[in-house]
Design a protein around this motif. Structure first.
Motif, PDB file in Angstrom:
ATOM      1  N   ASN A 127       0.808  -1.282  -0.181  1.00 34.13           N
ATOM      2  CA  ASN A 127       0.081  -0.072   0.008  1.00 34.13           C
ATOM      3  C   ASN A 127       0.881   1.101   0.240  1.00 34.13           C
ATOM      4  OD1 ASN A 127      -2.826  -1.551   0.304  1.00 34.13           O
ATOM      5  ND2 ASN A 127      -2.055  -1.519   2.598  1.00 34.13           N
ATOM      6  N   TYR A 158      -5.219  -5.317   3.979  1.00 32.46           N
ATOM      7  CA  TYR A 158      -5.104  -5.000   2.609  1.00 32.46           C
ATOM      8  C   TYR A 158      -5.944  -3.362   2.231  1.00 32.46           C
ATOM      9  CZ  TYR A 158      -5.576  -3.224  -2.590  1.00 32.46           C
ATOM     10  OH  TYR A 158      -6.122  -2.761  -3.698  1.00 32.46           O
ATOM     11  N   ARG A 159      -7.266  -3.666   3.247  1.00 34.94           N
ATOM     12  CA  ARG A 159      -8.642  -2.969   3.130  1.00 34.94           C
ATOM     13  C   ARG A 159      -8.971  -2.780   4.565  1.00 34.94           C
ATOM     14  NH1 ARG A 159     -10.473   0.153  -1.078  1.00 34.94           N
ATOM     15  NH2 ARG A 159      -9.573  -0.400  -3.326  1.00 34.94           N
ATOM     16  N   SER A 164     -10.712  -7.786   1.709  1.00 34.65           N
ATOM     17  CA  SER A 164     -10.048  -7.634   0.293  1.00 34.65           C
ATOM     18  C   SER A 164      -8.874  -8.154  -0.431  1.00 34.65           C
ATOM     19  CB  SER A 164     -10.899  -6.184  -0.029  1.00 34.65           C
ATOM     20  OG  SER A 164     -12.153  -5.469  -0.289  1.00 34.65           O
ATOM     21  N   ILE A 179     -12.528  -6.784  -3.767  1.00 32.53           N
ATOM     22  CA  ILE A 179     -13.202  -5.821  -3.530  1.00 32.53           C
ATOM     23  C   ILE A 179     -13.857  -6.976  -2.434  1.00 32.53           C
ATOM     24  CG2 ILE A 179     -14.607  -4.016  -2.048  1.00 32.53           C
ATOM     25  CD1 ILE A 179     -13.561  -2.365  -4.532  1.00 32.53           C
TER      26      ILE A 179
END
Length: 240
Positions: A127, A158-159, A164, A179
């Motif tokens: 990221n 990751y999110r 996701s 997602i």
């Protein structure tokens, strides 16, 4: 004194094998550079120990390149000192190669740790990395059809939703396909990349072993023909 066909044949065979040997040295340099580039760009492996093998390949290739050229000149000019030096240097290279092979066998299991640590670092820094870095990671996952280190669950950070993955993990890559689909095997590859990368590296290593065996054969033949030519020169032969 003129030389009969036997010694002439030895001379030209030594020259021929040295020329092939010279090409092998050039090939090792190219292979070493390609392996180094693939390790540090395609796979983003940053562990310095991973550079050991390609650097050794490049080093041996450079040495072989010059020694083979030296041997060609010695054979063509029938220079006893040059041929003797060539035979000694080739013998030393064989000893070094045997030592390298033993070391490689002893540390063969380290590749798993290097791959795991490197892939984990890739995911951790994904990221906050550059677009080129992300593209390299995405290409790796798309090409090898894998996701994460051991499984897609490695992308849990990751999110914020924790479910996701990057779109490159998807079976059919489309914008936003990763997602909320981390654990959906119909949409995301569940298998991690570690096994796939290790399998790919081992496949390349097999070709390196084959190349090493071919070069070892040429080296032994070079020593044999060098000794025969040295004997002929000392016996007073004058090869045309």
């Amino acid at each position: 004194m003129g030389v009969e066909g036997g010694m002439k044949c030895v001379k030209f065979l030594l020259f021929f094998f040295n020329f092939i040997f010279w090409l092998c040295g050039l090939a090792l340099i190219v292979v070493g550079i390609l392996v180094q580039v693939n390790l540090h760009k395609t796979f983003m492996i940053r562990d310095p120990t991973a550079s050991g093998a390609p650097i050794v390949l490049i080093g041996i290739g450079v040495v072989i390149f010059f020694i083979a050229f030296f041997g060609c000149c010695g054979a063509w000019k029938e220079n006893y000192c040059m041929v003797t030096t060539f035979a000694i240097l080739i013998s030393l290279i064989i000893i070094v190669e045997i030592a390298a092979a033993i070391a490689g066998y002893i540390f063969r299991n380290k590749i798993s740790n290097v791959v795991q640590d490197s892939l984990t670092e890739m995911i951790t820094n994904y990221n906050n990395s550059t677009d080129d870095f992300k593209k390299a990671v995405d290409n790796l996952q798309e090409d090898l059809k894998c996701c994460g280190v051991n499984s897609s669950a490695d992308w849990k950070n990751y999110r914020p939703n924790g479910n996701s993955v990057p779109d490159s993990c998807c079976v059919n890559v489309t914008a936003g396909c990763g997602i909320g689909t981390m654990t959906d095997p119909a949409k995301v590859h569940q298998k991690g990349c570690q096994d796939a990368v290790e399998a790919l590296l081992k496949k390349h290593i097999q070709w390196v072993i084959v190349a090493a065996l071919v070069i070892a054969f040429l080296q032994i033949m070079g020593i044999v023909f060098s000794c025969l030519l040295m004997r002929g020169i000392r016996s007073g032969y004058e090869v045309m």
